[in-house]
Scaffold this motif. Structure first.
Motif, PDB file in Angstrom:
ATOM      1  N   ARG A 155      -0.018   6.718   3.912  1.00 64.34           N
ATOM      2  CA  ARG A 155      -0.600   5.587   3.191  1.00 64.34           C
ATOM      3  C   ARG A 155      -0.188   4.287   3.857  1.00 64.34           C
ATOM      4  O   ARG A 155       0.979   4.058   4.135  1.00 64.34           O
ATOM      5  CB  ARG A 155      -0.133   5.595   1.739  1.00 64.34           C
ATOM      6  N   GLN A 157       0.819  -1.207   0.000  1.00 64.44           N
ATOM      7  CA  GLN A 157       0.000   0.000   0.000  1.00 64.44           C
ATOM      8  C   GLN A 157       0.854   1.260   0.000  1.00 64.44           C
ATOM      9  O   GLN A 157       0.439   2.302  -0.515  1.00 64.44           O
ATOM     10  CB  GLN A 157      -0.947  -0.007   1.200  1.00 64.44           C
ATOM     11  N   LYS A 159      -6.964  -2.128  -1.672  1.00 62.67           N
ATOM     12  CA  LYS A 159      -7.712  -1.204  -0.817  1.00 62.67           C
ATOM     13  C   LYS A 159      -8.412  -1.975   0.291  1.00 62.67           C
ATOM     14  O   LYS A 159      -9.046  -2.988   0.043  1.00 62.67           O
ATOM     15  CB  LYS A 159      -8.739  -0.434  -1.648  1.00 62.67           C
ATOM     16  N   GLN A 183      -5.644  -1.093  -7.276  1.00 62.63           N
ATOM     17  CA  GLN A 183      -4.963  -0.946  -5.992  1.00 62.63           C
ATOM     18  C   GLN A 183      -5.451  -1.963  -4.957  1.00 62.63           C
ATOM     19  O   GLN A 183      -6.566  -2.469  -5.037  1.00 62.63           O
ATOM     20  CB  GLN A 183      -5.190   0.454  -5.432  1.00 62.63           C
TER      21      GLN A 183
END
Length: 337
Positions: A307, A46, A58, A56
């Motif tokens: 992140r 991530q 997520k 991505q």
């Protein structure tokens, strides 16, 4: 120096107590990282995945399910071998250095051990441990993302314009449909030694194995300092005499790790970005830590520095709790005070 004094100094460094610190620290490190290996890998993915794609990873649970579906149990443990290889000496050096520095800074008990002293001892212990094991950390990061199905960018030397691709190409059956990552990593590259040789061969020799060391040291120093200082302060509150149960000890470690990691997390993001800047397929090109910081703030804002924080906190709490608890337990079993 007189002969008895020389012998005394040698015995200090080779004493059973010092050996106990080293052994206990190594075992604590291995136990703590293995327990949270899936979350550790997810955090790294991530942190470094491109933000301009719908491919991505997520969410924590959905990402872990996806990792299992695409790679199985090996996906959870990807990079954990080299992580343990790194964390055993890292943790051993860190705990041993911290214990010794506490003694030196307090004149072996002549002066009280206050919070600033703990912070200083922890910071120096963190810098010492990270400098001795940094190449292993960089290679571990590369292995963690090498087989993750995150979108990559074709390098400038590829034919045609850059096209998004999936890094799970190593697991696909059709050679004609292999994305960019299939040409970036061979099966031989997906080993500890293979990835180390690839980095050295393609990115500037031994020096490439230390890319990102400065921001790492800047982040590790306050992190380890706060971690040790918080843990010992919390021990005085949560585990007073007569109330040192297992769950209380684990709670001290979990809280200490969460506090220290949250305060220093941006340094961890910078470290990962610097470590993968040599991977053309990810599209990251930085000319140092400050350039990376400016680029992240410009393209992603402040939230770009955090992140992967949520899965990291889920990882840090049990990891640090396991680390401190295991360290204290093994140290006690070995008879070290």
């Amino acid at each position: 120096m007189a002969e008895p004094e020389k012998q005394k100094a040698a015995n200090t460094w080779l004493s059973p107590q010092l050996s106990s610190y080293f052994i206990a620290g190594g075992i604590a490190g291995a136990a703590s990282r293995t327990v949270v290996s899936p979350l550790e890998r997810l955090k790294i993915i991530q942190q470094v995945q491109p933000i301009s794609s719908d491919k991505q990873y997520k969410g924590v649970w959905s990402s872990l399910v996806r990792m299992w579906r695409e790679e199985g149990f090996k996906g959870y443990m990807r990079g954990n071998g080299i992580n343990c290889l790194r964390i055993i000496p890292y943790s051993a050096v860190q705990f041993t250095t911290y214990e010794q520095l506490k003694k030196w800074f307090t004149g072996f008990g002549a002066k009280p051990l206050d919070t600033p002293t703990r912070l200083c001892a922890g910071a120096l212990a963190g810098i010492t441990s990270v400098c001795t094991t940094y190449p292993l950390d960089l290679v571990r990061s590369r292995l963690s993302i090498a087989t993750a199905s995150i979108p990559l960018q074709a390098s400038a030397t590829s034919s045609g314009a850059a096209q998004p691709a999936l890094a799970s190409a190593y697991h696909t059956a059709s050679a004609s449909a292999r994305p960019v990552a299939a040409t970036v990593f061979s099966p031989q590259d997906l080993t500890m030694w293979g990835m180390t040789l690839k980095v050295m061969r393609e990115e500037g020799g031994v020096r490439a194995l230390y890319r990102g060391l400065v921001p790492t040291a800047m982040g590790v120093a306050p992190y380890v300092g706060i971690n040790f200082a918080s843990y010992e302060a919390l021990r005085g509150i949560i585990t007073p005499p007569g109330k040192s149960s297992v769950h209380r000890k684990l709670l001290c470690g979990a809280l200490a790790g969460s506090i220290s990691q949250t305060l220093t997390y941006p340094f961890d993001v910078l470290r990962r970005k610097m470590q993968v800047t040599g991977l053309d397929a990810l599209g990251y090109k930085y000319n140092g830590a400050l350039d990376a910081l400016r680029s992240i703030l410009r393209t992603e804002g402040v939230k770009g520095l955090y992140r992967g924080l949520w899965p990291n906190l889920l990882k840090v709490a049990p990891s640090i709790a396991t680390s401190f608890f295991t360290y204290e337990l093994v140290k006690e079993l070995l008879g070290a005070s």
